[in-house]
Write an enzyme that holds these catalytic residues in place. Structure first.
Site, mmCIF file in Angstrom:
data_model
loop_
_atom_site.group_PDB
_atom_site.id
_atom_site.type_symbol
_atom_site.label_atom_id
_atom_site.label_comp_id
_atom_site.label_asym_id
_atom_site.label_seq_id
_atom_site.Cartn_x
_atom_site.Cartn_y
_atom_site.Cartn_z
ATOM 1 N N LYS A 74 0.846 -1.195 0.000
ATOM 2 C CA LYS A 74 0.000 0.000 0.000
ATOM 3 C C LYS A 74 0.877 1.239 0.000
ATOM 4 O O LYS A 74 1.924 1.281 0.660
ATOM 5 C CB LYS A 74 -0.894 0.042 1.239
ATOM 6 N N ASP A 113 -6.254 4.447 -5.937
ATOM 7 C CA ASP A 113 -6.993 4.214 -4.706
ATOM 8 C C ASP A 113 -7.710 5.523 -4.373
ATOM 9 O O ASP A 113 -7.829 6.403 -5.240
ATOM 10 C CB ASP A 113 -6.040 3.781 -3.579
ATOM 11 N N SER A 144 -10.346 0.536 -12.307
ATOM 12 C CA SER A 144 -10.761 -0.794 -11.857
ATOM 13 C C SER A 144 -12.197 -0.833 -11.342
ATOM 14 O O SER A 144 -12.677 -1.887 -10.922
ATOM 15 C CB SER A 144 -9.814 -1.265 -10.736
ATOM 16 N N GLY A 180 -20.317 5.975 -5.042
ATOM 17 C CA GLY A 180 -19.142 6.428 -5.775
ATOM 18 C C GLY A 180 -19.022 5.671 -7.083
ATOM 19 O O GLY A 180 -19.991 5.112 -7.596
ATOM 20 N N SER A 181 -17.822 5.608 -7.620
ATOM 21 C CA SER A 181 -17.636 4.992 -8.930
ATOM 22 C C SER A 181 -17.988 3.511 -8.927
ATOM 23 O O SER A 181 -18.515 2.978 -9.905
ATOM 24 C CB SER A 181 -16.188 5.182 -9.402
ATOM 25 N N GLY A 183 -19.982 1.980 -6.264
ATOM 26 C CA GLY A 183 -21.327 1.840 -5.739
ATOM 27 C C GLY A 183 -22.404 2.153 -6.765
ATOM 28 O O GLY A 183 -23.412 1.437 -6.858
#
Length: 344
Positions: A74, A113, A144, A180-181, A183
């Site tokens: 990460k 992210d 993604s 969001g993108s 959901g």
């Protein structure tokens, strides 16, 4: 999440931006570590470090359970709470990230992210090859979100079958918390398959599109405790707390939001209340499965999609194992990840 020991943690002040750049490499036992680049605001940079440590461990588990030949990592750039990045400063930040990744000699690659985009990955790619999800015109696979939504739909099919003996969504009632993108894409997919939706987002501008889907708009708090079959957390994490569990009226929870549990013991509390919680790192694996299949293994779009849709079988197996062994799905997933890492 299982507490594996991190292999490598780098914290440095960006030579251009002066901002804290943190990279946590949790495990490379299965292969190169992969994980998103988060550019976010924190009250203290050490909160960003805690995020990097936790999310990189989750990425190891995600890859292991999904059967990928990759470990978890990460990146977190910890911004001050009042920070606003102009274009020039943002570019400096991304080049600082790229140089930090380069210092790890190929053991870690990053993607988008919270707070970053495929376009940002193209900027990082100017200084390191260890980046994925660049725009297609730059040789990447793009964002993604679509694959993550498709993988979440596959996971929900398994949950639906476990609850009601059918993978069809006709007549099912689900609450999607966060549009969001991922959901919003997921809400569209579910609505197209006949699901009855309760939806919520902190941005009231999302209501118009949700109304077009025939969804019922409520507050995020109301969506979480709605009388539905499945709650689908699809925003930022920490929404499942010990205090909220007694108010839940769903039979299961499965969504793509990271870090849904405010504390690890909430999984056990949900289990004791008869609510099946499918770990987010299992549900949200579609994005990384698709990206790695296309960009690292050069598989076709159809082959990658089949791998994403196989999340349905993964979740079904975890729910079956959990039922047989009388453990939580999270415990079943942890044991599967442990076995795959041990056999590497």
């Amino acid at each position: 999440m299982p507490e594996f020991q991190h292999e490598h943690v780098v914290v440095r002040s960006g030579s251009r931006s002066g901002l804290p750049v943190i990279i946590a490499v949790h495990s490379t036992k299965l292969g190169q570590a992969v994980g998103g680049c988060r550019v976010w605001r924190y009250a203290d940079w050490r909160d960003g470090l805690a995020d990097a440590l936790r999310l990189s461990a989750a990425m190891t588990a995600k890859c292991a359970v999904a059967g990928l030949a990759n470990g978890g990592g990460k990146t977190v750039v910890a911004l001050p709470v009042d920070a606003e990045l102009d274009a020039a400063t943002r570019r400096m930040v991304l080049h600082d990230v790229a140089d930090t990744i380069t210092s790890l000699s190929g053991t870690y690659a990053t993607g988008p992210d919270v707070g970053t985009t495929p376009e940002d990955m193209a900027v990082i790619g100017e200084r390191t090859p260890h980046v994925f999800c660049k725009p297609e015109r730059h040789g990447g696979s793009g964002g993604s979100s679509a694959a993550t939504a498709l993988g979440t739909l596959a996971a929900l099919r398994a949950v639906r079958r476990r609850l009601h003996g059918t993978a069809a969504f006709t007549g099912a009632r689900l609450a999607v918390v966060g549009l969001g993108s991922v959901g919003m894409r997921l809400a569209r997919l579910l609505a197209a398959e006949g699901a009855e939706l309760v939806v919520a987002d902190i941005d009231p501008a999302k209501r118009q599109e949700s109304d077009a889907l025939g969804a019922t708009w409520v507050s995020p708090e109301e969506a979480l405790t709605a009388d539905v079959d499945i709650v689908v957390p699809a925003a930022l994490g920490g929404v499942l707390t010990a205090d909220v569990v007694p108010d839940l009226r769903c039979a299961a929870i499965a969504g793509p939001a990271n870090n849904q549990l405010a504390a690890e013991d909430v999984a056990g509390l949900l289990h004791r209340c008869g609510i099946a919680w499918v770990p987010d790192h299992v549900v949200s694996a579609g994005g990384v499965i698709n990206t790695l299949a296309v960009e690292l293994h050069h598989e076709s779009t159809d082959e990658a999609q089949k791998r994403v849709e196989a999340i349905e079988h993964t979740v079904a197996d975890l729910l079956h194992t959990a039922g047989l062994q009388r453990v939580t799905p999270a415990q079943a997933a942890t044991e599967l990840a442990r076995l795959r890492l041990a056999s590497a």
